[in-house]
Design a protein around this motif. Sequence first.
Motif, PDB file in Angstrom:
ATOM      1  N   ALA A  10       0.396  -0.945   0.289  1.00 52.73           N
ATOM      2  CA  ALA A  10       0.045   0.370  -0.336  1.00 52.73           C
ATOM      3  C   ALA A  10       1.622   1.321   0.191  1.00 52.73           C
ATOM      4  O   ALA A  10       1.418   1.480   0.699  1.00 52.73           O
ATOM      5  N   GLY A  11       0.731   2.099  -0.584  1.00 50.67           N
ATOM      6  CA  GLY A  11       1.749   3.090  -0.936  1.00 50.67           C
ATOM      7  C   GLY A  11       2.753   3.070  -2.302  1.00 50.67           C
ATOM      8  O   GLY A  11       4.084   3.342  -2.040  1.00 50.67           O
ATOM      9  N   ALA A  12       2.542   1.781  -3.052  1.00 50.78           N
ATOM     10  CA  ALA A  12       3.552   1.032  -4.111  1.00 50.78           C
ATOM     11  C   ALA A  12       4.157   2.152  -4.602  1.00 50.78           C
ATOM     12  O   ALA A  12       5.835   1.694  -5.305  1.00 50.78           O
ATOM     13  N   THR A  13       3.361   3.340  -4.894  1.00 55.57           N
ATOM     14  CA  THR A  13       3.961   4.080  -6.028  1.00 55.57           C
ATOM     15  C   THR A  13       5.559   5.084  -5.542  1.00 55.57           C
ATOM     16  O   THR A  13       5.326   6.058  -6.355  1.00 55.57           O
ATOM     17  N   GLY A  14       5.193   5.418  -4.105  1.00 56.99           N
ATOM     18  CA  GLY A  14       6.130   6.484  -3.589  1.00 56.99           C
ATOM     19  C   GLY A  14       7.347   5.706  -2.966  1.00 56.99           C
ATOM     20  O   GLY A  14       7.635   4.777  -3.236  1.00 56.99           O
ATOM     21  N   ALA A  15       7.863   6.743  -2.644  1.00 53.92           N
ATOM     22  CA  ALA A  15       9.473   6.487  -2.290  1.00 53.92           C
ATOM     23  C   ALA A  15      10.146   5.471  -1.613  1.00 53.92           C
ATOM     24  O   ALA A  15      10.784   4.738  -2.406  1.00 53.92           O
ATOM     25  N   VAL A  16       9.392   4.900  -0.799  1.00 49.50           N
ATOM     26  CA  VAL A  16       9.531   3.843   0.063  1.00 49.50           C
ATOM     27  C   VAL A  16       8.814   3.012  -0.252  1.00 49.50           C
ATOM     28  O   VAL A  16       9.469   1.497  -0.672  1.00 49.50           O
ATOM     29  N   LEU A  37      -1.062  -1.260  -4.532  1.00 47.09           N
ATOM     30  CA  LEU A  37      -1.802  -0.529  -4.461  1.00 47.09           C
ATOM     31  C   LEU A  37      -0.994   0.905  -4.395  1.00 47.09           C
ATOM     32  O   LEU A  37      -0.309   1.688  -3.295  1.00 47.09           O
ATOM     33  N   ALA A  38      -2.145   2.360  -4.958  1.00 53.71           N
ATOM     34  CA  ALA A  38      -2.285   3.769  -4.952  1.00 53.71           C
ATOM     35  C   ALA A  38      -3.529   4.231  -4.841  1.00 53.71           C
ATOM     36  O   ALA A  38      -4.166   3.690  -4.518  1.00 53.71           O
ATOM     37  N   SER A  39      -2.789   5.376  -4.695  1.00 57.10           N
ATOM     38  CA  SER A  39      -4.951   6.219  -4.385  1.00 57.10           C
ATOM     39  C   SER A  39      -4.734   7.038  -5.697  1.00 57.10           C
ATOM     40  O   SER A  39      -4.227   5.717  -6.977  1.00 57.10           O
ATOM     41  N   ALA A  40      -6.269   6.629  -6.119  1.00 56.76           N
ATOM     42  CA  ALA A  40      -6.394   6.536  -7.066  1.00 56.76           C
ATOM     43  C   ALA A  40      -5.921   7.507  -8.503  1.00 56.76           C
ATOM     44  O   ALA A  40      -5.506   7.263 -10.160  1.00 56.76           O
ATOM     45  N   ARG A  41      -5.154   8.654  -8.622  1.00 53.54           N
ATOM     46  CA  ARG A  41      -4.458   8.997  -9.457  1.00 53.54           C
ATOM     47  C   ARG A  41      -3.853   8.414  -9.588  1.00 53.54           C
ATOM     48  O   ARG A  41      -2.960   7.922 -11.581  1.00 53.54           O
ATOM     49  N   SER A  42      -2.792   6.849  -9.170  1.00 53.98           N
ATOM     50  CA  SER A  42      -2.156   5.869 -10.384  1.00 53.98           C
ATOM     51  C   SER A  42      -2.470   4.526 -10.534  1.00 53.98           C
ATOM     52  O   SER A  42      -2.015   3.931 -11.260  1.00 53.98           O
ATOM     53  N   ALA A  43      -3.766   5.217 -10.172  1.00 55.52           N
ATOM     54  CA  ALA A  43      -4.454   3.445 -10.575  1.00 55.52           C
ATOM     55  C   ALA A  43      -4.723   2.833 -12.284  1.00 55.52           C
ATOM     56  O   ALA A  43      -4.598   4.050 -12.705  1.00 55.52           O
ATOM     57  N   GLU A  58      -6.537   1.178  -7.306  1.00 53.85           N
ATOM     58  CA  GLU A  58      -6.124   1.526  -6.954  1.00 53.85           C
ATOM     59  C   GLU A  58      -6.626   0.980  -4.813  1.00 53.85           C
ATOM     60  O   GLU A  58      -7.136   0.132  -4.935  1.00 53.85           O
ATOM     61  N   LEU A  59      -6.485   1.550  -3.714  1.00 57.66           N
ATOM     62  CA  LEU A  59      -6.342   1.209  -2.286  1.00 57.66           C
ATOM     63  C   LEU A  59      -7.524   0.976  -2.142  1.00 57.66           C
ATOM     64  O   LEU A  59      -8.095   2.038  -2.078  1.00 57.66           O
ATOM     65  N   GLY A  60      -8.032   0.043  -1.196  1.00 58.60           N
ATOM     66  CA  GLY A  60      -9.540   0.184  -1.414  1.00 58.60           C
ATOM     67  C   GLY A  60      -9.760  -0.811   0.416  1.00 58.60           C
ATOM     68  O   GLY A  60      -8.827  -1.893   0.401  1.00 58.60           O
ATOM     69  N   PHE A  72       2.651  -1.588   4.678  1.00 59.30           N
ATOM     70  CA  PHE A  72       2.030  -0.523   4.296  1.00 59.30           C
ATOM     71  C   PHE A  72       2.999   0.711   4.275  1.00 59.30           C
ATOM     72  O   PHE A  72       3.840   1.228   4.947  1.00 59.30           O
ATOM     73  N   SER A  73       2.738   1.943   3.557  1.00 58.70           N
ATOM     74  CA  SER A  73       3.752   3.460   3.325  1.00 58.70           C
ATOM     75  C   SER A  73       3.232   4.126   2.560  1.00 58.70           C
ATOM     76  O   SER A  73       4.016   4.453   1.785  1.00 58.70           O
ATOM     77  N   ALA A  74       2.132   4.139   2.881  1.00 61.73           N
ATOM     78  CA  ALA A  74       1.144   5.620   2.877  1.00 61.73           C
ATOM     79  C   ALA A  74       1.073   6.424   3.515  1.00 61.73           C
ATOM     80  O   ALA A  74       0.111   7.124   3.405  1.00 61.73           O
ATOM     81  N   GLY A  75       1.321   6.812   4.815  1.00 60.57           N
ATOM     82  CA  GLY A  75       1.136   7.318   5.975  1.00 60.57           C
ATOM     83  C   GLY A  75       0.215   7.126   6.346  1.00 60.57           C
ATOM     84  O   GLY A  75      -0.527   6.262   6.648  1.00 60.57           O
ATOM     85  N   ALA A  77      -2.038   8.411   8.164  1.00 62.38           N
ATOM     86  CA  ALA A  77      -4.412   7.928   7.843  1.00 62.38           C
ATOM     87  C   ALA A  77      -4.022   7.071   7.468  1.00 62.38           C
ATOM     88  O   ALA A  77      -5.952   6.394   7.525  1.00 62.38           O
ATOM     89  N   LEU A  78      -3.750   6.207   6.825  1.00 57.92           N
ATOM     90  CA  LEU A  78      -4.535   5.431   5.286  1.00 57.92           C
ATOM     91  C   LEU A  78      -3.913   4.152   6.152  1.00 57.92           C
ATOM     92  O   LEU A  78      -5.256   3.933   6.060  1.00 57.92           O
ATOM     93  N   SER A  79      -2.910   4.082   7.159  1.00 57.62           N
ATOM     94  CA  SER A  79      -2.523   3.017   7.951  1.00 57.62           C
ATOM     95  C   SER A  79      -3.757   2.782   8.546  1.00 57.62           C
ATOM     96  O   SER A  79      -4.427   1.572   8.465  1.00 57.62           O
TER      97      SER A  79
END
Length: 334
Positions: A10-16, A37-43, A58-60, A72-75, A77-79
Amino acid sequence: MSHSPHVAIAGATGAVGEEMLKCLEQRNFPVGEISLLASARSAGRKILFRGEECVVQELGHDSFKGVDIALFSAGGALSLEYGPSAAKAGAVVIDNSSAFRMDPEVPLVVPEVNPAAAQARPKGIIANPNCTTIITMMGLNPLHQKFGLRSIIASSYQAVSGSGQAGIEELSGQVQALTEGRDDLPQEVYPQQIAFNVIPHVDQFVEGGYTREELKMLNEGRKILGLPDLKVTCTCVRVPVYRSHSVSVTAQFATNPSVEEARLAYEGFPGVRAVDNPAKALYPTPLDTTEKDDCLVGRIREDLVMDNALALWIVGDQVRKGAALNAVQIAELI
Ligand code: A2P
């Protein structure tokens, strides 16, 4: 786990998240199936894993059916929002945010330091510690095992990639503007100019004039080492370095280690090495650890103020050992 695990990031498109993928691949982690998994922006975006294109989803709440391990590495709030759903679906959650770290029912694990803690996880969640704390623990644990750690006085020198891509862009944008003689410096991430400067302010200020980052070293350090009375004081500083955090530490022990005994304590310890030969100007710098697994320790010397104390300099790649690698090593433990 008898089969090759289904792993989700979760947060697969982020730096971590991207570094987690690299670590899984480089360490030949026996991934059966991968969900990115990432946001709708990256789906719909495609990312290569082991030479194959994987489509980002998209993460759901329903993303975790059949998942064995959810990184999990999406921040935070999402965790908090999706971590419990993943655990409920049967996945072991390994969370890189600070959301669950101090929950007494969530183990906080550095595999080289307290691997046994990962086995008791009543919530199905294991927390990955703060990056500066992981690197500091890696440097201190071999000494703690031999000499019994009592207190830590630390100052960190933290890279801008700790603030994600936005931190990297702010530093390079400011350097470019200044070298072109412009005064329209981009400044959105840091409260002061970071180019050609250092900022003694990482994360928010809380009680007593400390920042949250500084108190993580205290609270998480105590939990990881199982030392509730460990004394820690810390100043966290952002520096104009792209990657790898450095920490200057004075550590006090129950016994009085010599410098030679301290250097020897690192021999045979996985994930950390002493690089310490002042006569040859040999000591670790952030460039030495960037994109490397090992944390490095140098400048080991007797502290001139406190008894039974050593001064030392610890450096590690905070995206790798401070985050992604540590999470993948926890996955290897389970
Ligand atoms: P995205 O790239 O789609 O925004 P970083 O800390 O490097 O900025 O990375 C944050 C990660 O968390 C990215 O993978 C990002 O995905 C993901 N993320 C951010 N917001 C959401 C959201 N609302 N839902 C799912 N993933 C998110």
